[in-house]
Scaffold this motif. Structure first.
Motif, mmCIF file in Angstrom:
data_model
loop_
_atom_site.group_PDB
_atom_site.id
_atom_site.type_symbol
_atom_site.label_atom_id
_atom_site.label_comp_id
_atom_site.label_asym_id
_atom_site.label_seq_id
_atom_site.Cartn_x
_atom_site.Cartn_y
_atom_site.Cartn_z
ATOM 1 N N LYS A 215 -10.971 -5.223 -3.709
ATOM 2 C CA LYS A 215 -11.927 -5.927 -2.863
ATOM 3 C C LYS A 215 -11.206 -7.093 -2.182
ATOM 4 N N ASP A 216 -11.918 -8.129 -1.894
ATOM 5 C CA ASP A 216 -11.341 -9.265 -1.169
ATOM 6 C C ASP A 216 -10.533 -10.137 -2.132
ATOM 7 N N ASP A 238 -15.459 -2.812 0.434
ATOM 8 C CA ASP A 238 -16.459 -3.879 0.341
ATOM 9 C C ASP A 238 -17.234 -3.749 -0.965
ATOM 10 N N ASP A 239 -18.289 -4.527 -1.117
ATOM 11 C CA ASP A 239 -19.063 -4.513 -2.358
ATOM 12 C C ASP A 239 -19.722 -3.167 -2.621
ATOM 13 N N ASP A 240 -19.929 -2.381 -1.566
ATOM 14 C CA ASP A 240 -20.537 -1.054 -1.726
ATOM 15 C C ASP A 240 -19.477 0.033 -1.876
ATOM 16 N N LYS A 241 -18.241 -0.397 -2.089
ATOM 17 C CA LYS A 241 -17.107 0.506 -2.256
ATOM 18 C C LYS A 241 -16.832 1.346 -0.999
ATOM 19 N N LYS A 242 -17.206 0.809 0.138
ATOM 20 C CA LYS A 242 -16.926 1.463 1.411
ATOM 21 C C LYS A 242 -15.582 0.975 1.923
ATOM 22 N N SER A 265 -6.508 -14.297 1.970
ATOM 23 C CA SER A 265 -7.169 -13.017 1.683
ATOM 24 C C SER A 265 -6.360 -11.856 2.230
ATOM 25 N N THR A 267 -7.468 -9.367 3.454
ATOM 26 C CA THR A 267 -8.110 -8.856 4.679
ATOM 27 C C THR A 267 -7.413 -9.377 5.932
#
Length: 294
Positions: A215-216, A238-242, A265, A267
């Motif tokens: 994640k981040d 992301d938080d939805d594992k996308k 980060s 990202t």
């Protein structure tokens, strides 16, 4: 600068203009030609391509191309046809005759024999008032302003245009037949094209360790994760594992070279919304997706 650049540019321009001029002359003759080919194939007949001289070689290429999409096609040289090879032409076959002038003597000698065999004749010719044009069921205008060679005699623009017109018939027939990549793969099993059409991603993908998903997190933490799983990169979700990005080893090296803080980060250095493929895709589709980004 190339010594011959101007001459080469002139030659290519002449050949390109020959095709562009033909674009403006496209009419329902092409529809009639396609209909004749379809009718012949529906009767389980074949497409016979004929030509003398340089048209012979254009005809050989077109024969190979039509065959490559599953159309029963053969090339017959008019000279050889007059000495026995006419036996390769069955009644009601459709004949695609290529001749710049339309008055090639060997081809003209063959025309009455084709008529007796009830062969439909499609002419690709620049001689719109020629013997071939008068004898043909359909005439496709292959006239040119001039050849691209310095003496205006060597077949250059004329053969290029004849080939392009033949390819146009081929392309329309391919579309009307619903010819697909799968069909193509069955007819082209060998070579790099065949491999791309037969091989699926799952057959060549690495099936050992999985790329890490993070994640981040910081660049430093991402580097440690990448080191734990040395597969060349990691996926950012992301938080939805996308999936939202991908970081390669090259991205890490560039971050270090640019002096980015390791606490930033990950990202900041990822490629956003990377292209993805399924493991069931054929390599040809993967290649096109990478090439065109779709």
């Amino acid at each position: 600068m190339s010594e011959h650049k101007a001459h080469i540019q002139e030659l290519l321009t002449i050949e390109a203009q020959a095709i562009l001029s033909a674009v403006k002359r496209v009419d329902d003759s092409y529809d009639k030609a396609i209909a004749l080919i379809q009718e012949s194939l529906a009767k389980h007949r074949k497409l016979v391509v004929l030509g003398v001289g340089k048209s012979h070689y254009i005809g050989l290429k077109l024969t190979a191309s039509f065959t490559s999409i599953g159309i029963h096609s053969t090339f017959v040289h008019p000279v050889e046809a007059l000495h026995g090879d006419i036996g390769a032409i069955a009644d009601e076959d459709v004949c695609l005759c290529i001749s710049k002038s339309g008055n090639t003597s060997e081809l003209m000698a063959l025309i009455p024999l084709l008529k007796k065999k009830k062969n439909s004749i499609i002419a690709i010719t620049g001689g719109l008032e020629s013997k071939l044009a008068r004898s043909a069921d359909v005439v496709l205008d292959a006239s040119i302003e001039k050849e691209a060679c310095p003496i205006n005699m060597v077949p250059t623009a004329s053969t290029t245009l004849a080939l392009a017109i033949g390819d146009a018939l081929l392309s329309v027939m391919s579309k009307k037949m619903g010819f697909s990549k799968e069909n193509f793969s069955h007819l082209h099993p060998g070579g790099s094209i065949g491999r791309r059409l037969h091989t699926r991603v799952k057959e060549i993908m690495f099936q050992g360790k999985q790329l890490p998903f993070v994640k981040d997190i910081s660049i430093e933490q991402a580097a440690l994760k990448m080191n734990e799983n040395p597969l060349g990169g990691l996926c950012v979700v992301d938080d939805d594992k996308k999936l939202i990005g991908f970081v390669s080893e090259g991205d890490m090296r560039r971050a270090v070279a640019e002096g980015l803080e390791s606490s930033l980060s990950v990202t900041r250095i990822m490629t956003e919304n990377p292209l993805t493929v399924s493991d069931d895709m054929i390599l040809q589709d993967v290649w096109e997706k990478l090439e065109f980004g779709e």
